[in-house]
Design a protein around this motif. Structure first.
Motif, PDB file in Angstrom:
ATOM      1  N   THR A 178      -7.213  38.572 -15.956  1.00 51.71           N
ATOM      2  CA  THR A 178      -7.168  40.009 -16.234  1.00 51.71           C
ATOM      3  C   THR A 178      -7.336  40.809 -14.957  1.00 51.71           C
ATOM      4  O   THR A 178      -6.596  41.767 -14.706  1.00 51.71           O
ATOM      5  N   ALA A 179      -8.300  40.426 -14.144  1.00 48.58           N
ATOM      6  CA  ALA A 179      -8.528  41.142 -12.888  1.00 48.58           C
ATOM      7  C   ALA A 179      -7.318  41.041 -11.973  1.00 48.58           C
ATOM      8  O   ALA A 179      -6.922  42.035 -11.353  1.00 48.58           O
TER       9      ALA A 179
ATOM     10  N   GLY B  66      -9.504  35.450  -3.335  1.00 55.91           N
ATOM     11  CA  GLY B  66      -9.577  33.992  -3.483  1.00 55.91           C
ATOM     12  C   GLY B  66     -10.173  33.577  -4.814  1.00 55.91           C
ATOM     13  O   GLY B  66      -9.767  32.560  -5.398  1.00 55.91           O
ATOM     14  N   MET B  67     -11.119  34.368  -5.323  1.00 55.43           N
ATOM     15  CA  MET B  67     -11.718  34.086  -6.628  1.00 55.43           C
ATOM     16  C   MET B  67     -10.688  34.199  -7.748  1.00 55.43           C
ATOM     17  O   MET B  67     -10.883  33.656  -8.833  1.00 55.43           O
ATOM     18  N   LEU B  68      -9.620  34.921  -7.473  1.00 54.83           N
ATOM     19  CA  LEU B  68      -8.572  35.129  -8.469  1.00 54.83           C
ATOM     20  C   LEU B  68      -7.435  34.137  -8.317  1.00 54.83           C
ATOM     21  O   LEU B  68      -6.435  34.220  -9.024  1.00 54.83           O
ATOM     22  N   GLY B  69      -7.579  33.215  -7.363  1.00 52.66           N
ATOM     23  CA  GLY B  69      -6.520  32.253  -7.101  1.00 52.66           C
ATOM     24  C   GLY B  69      -5.355  32.862  -6.351  1.00 52.66           C
ATOM     25  O   GLY B  69      -4.249  32.337  -6.379  1.00 52.66           O
ATOM     26  N   ALA B  70      -5.597  33.980  -5.685  1.00 54.40           N
ATOM     27  CA  ALA B  70      -4.526  34.689  -4.985  1.00 54.40           C
ATOM     28  C   ALA B  70      -5.015  35.167  -3.625  1.00 54.40           C
ATOM     29  O   ALA B  70      -5.073  36.371  -3.364  1.00 54.40           O
ATOM     30  N   PRO B  71      -5.381  34.236  -2.731  1.00 52.22           N
ATOM     31  CA  PRO B  71      -5.913  34.665  -1.432  1.00 52.22           C
ATOM     32  C   PRO B  71      -4.932  35.509  -0.621  1.00 52.22           C
ATOM     33  O   PRO B  71      -5.344  36.244   0.269  1.00 52.22           O
ATOM     34  N   ASP B  72      -3.651  35.449  -0.963  1.00 53.14           N
ATOM     35  CA  ASP B  72      -2.622  36.217  -0.255  1.00 53.14           C
ATOM     36  C   ASP B  72      -2.298  37.540  -0.951  1.00 53.14           C
ATOM     37  O   ASP B  72      -1.299  38.180  -0.628  1.00 53.14           O
TER      38      ASP B  72
END
Length: 183
Positions: free
Chosen positions: A92-93, A138-144
């Protein structure tokens, strides 16, 4: 503050327990970033944080609103949902933050500051909030995540060099180092 941001002393001082909170000359506290920014504009009219024309003010205030709703709120919501055990908190975030970053980038000035050539309230909100994107993506699996928005990423690098934003970013980094996330 003595006892830290989670202390009863801080809650009593701020009245909300939220960050930021500015202690005024009379000793009282003023929470809420947009209220603090309006206060600073009134207190220091020689160094306004809003541009002179109605159009430029509107653009700056739009970016403030988009930054709060589309960048800050999803990050705050992530931690609220994580503490409540919501299984879809990260997804969601990430969805909300991706949409929010796209909206901010759409209205972002091409160079200089967020709303144009002058430093405004928009830069005061976006500079620290974009650091949060970098810190928590990074916590969202999207460090980029930020680099997916190249104009916004370039702006984040520019605004981080502004003395006022650099000071706030240093304070935020120190606070994060002193209060690391669990796990």
């Amino acid at each position: 503050p003595p006892g830290g941001l989670k202390s009863e002393a801080y809650r009593a001082l701020s009245g909300t327990g939220t960050v930021p909170c500015l202690r005024l000359d009379d000793g009282s506290a003023l929470p809420e970033s947009t209220v603090i920014l309006a206060y600073l504009d009134d207190k220091f009219p020689a160094q306004p944080l809003l541009p002179g024309s109605a159009e430029a003010r509107a653009r700056a205030l739009l970016l403030v609103r988009l930054g709060i709703d589309g960048v800050i709120a999803p990050i705050v919501g992530l931690f609220h949902d994580l503490s409540a055990g919501v299984p879809t908190a990260q997804a969601t975030a990430l969805e909300r933050l991706t949409a929010g970053l796209g909206r901010v980038e759409h209205f972002l000035a091409d160079d200089g500051c967020a709303a144009g050539p002058d430093f405004t309230q928009a830069d005061c909100v976006l500079g620290p909030s974009l650091m949060g994107v970098g810190a928590f993506a990074g916590m969202l699996g999207a460090p980029d995540l930020l680099s997916r928005h190249p104009r916004l990423a370039a702006y984040a690098g520019r605004v981080a060099q502004h003395p006022a934003v650099a000071k706030v970013l240093g304070e935020l980094q120190a606070a994060m180092a002193a209060n690391p996330l669990p796990g």
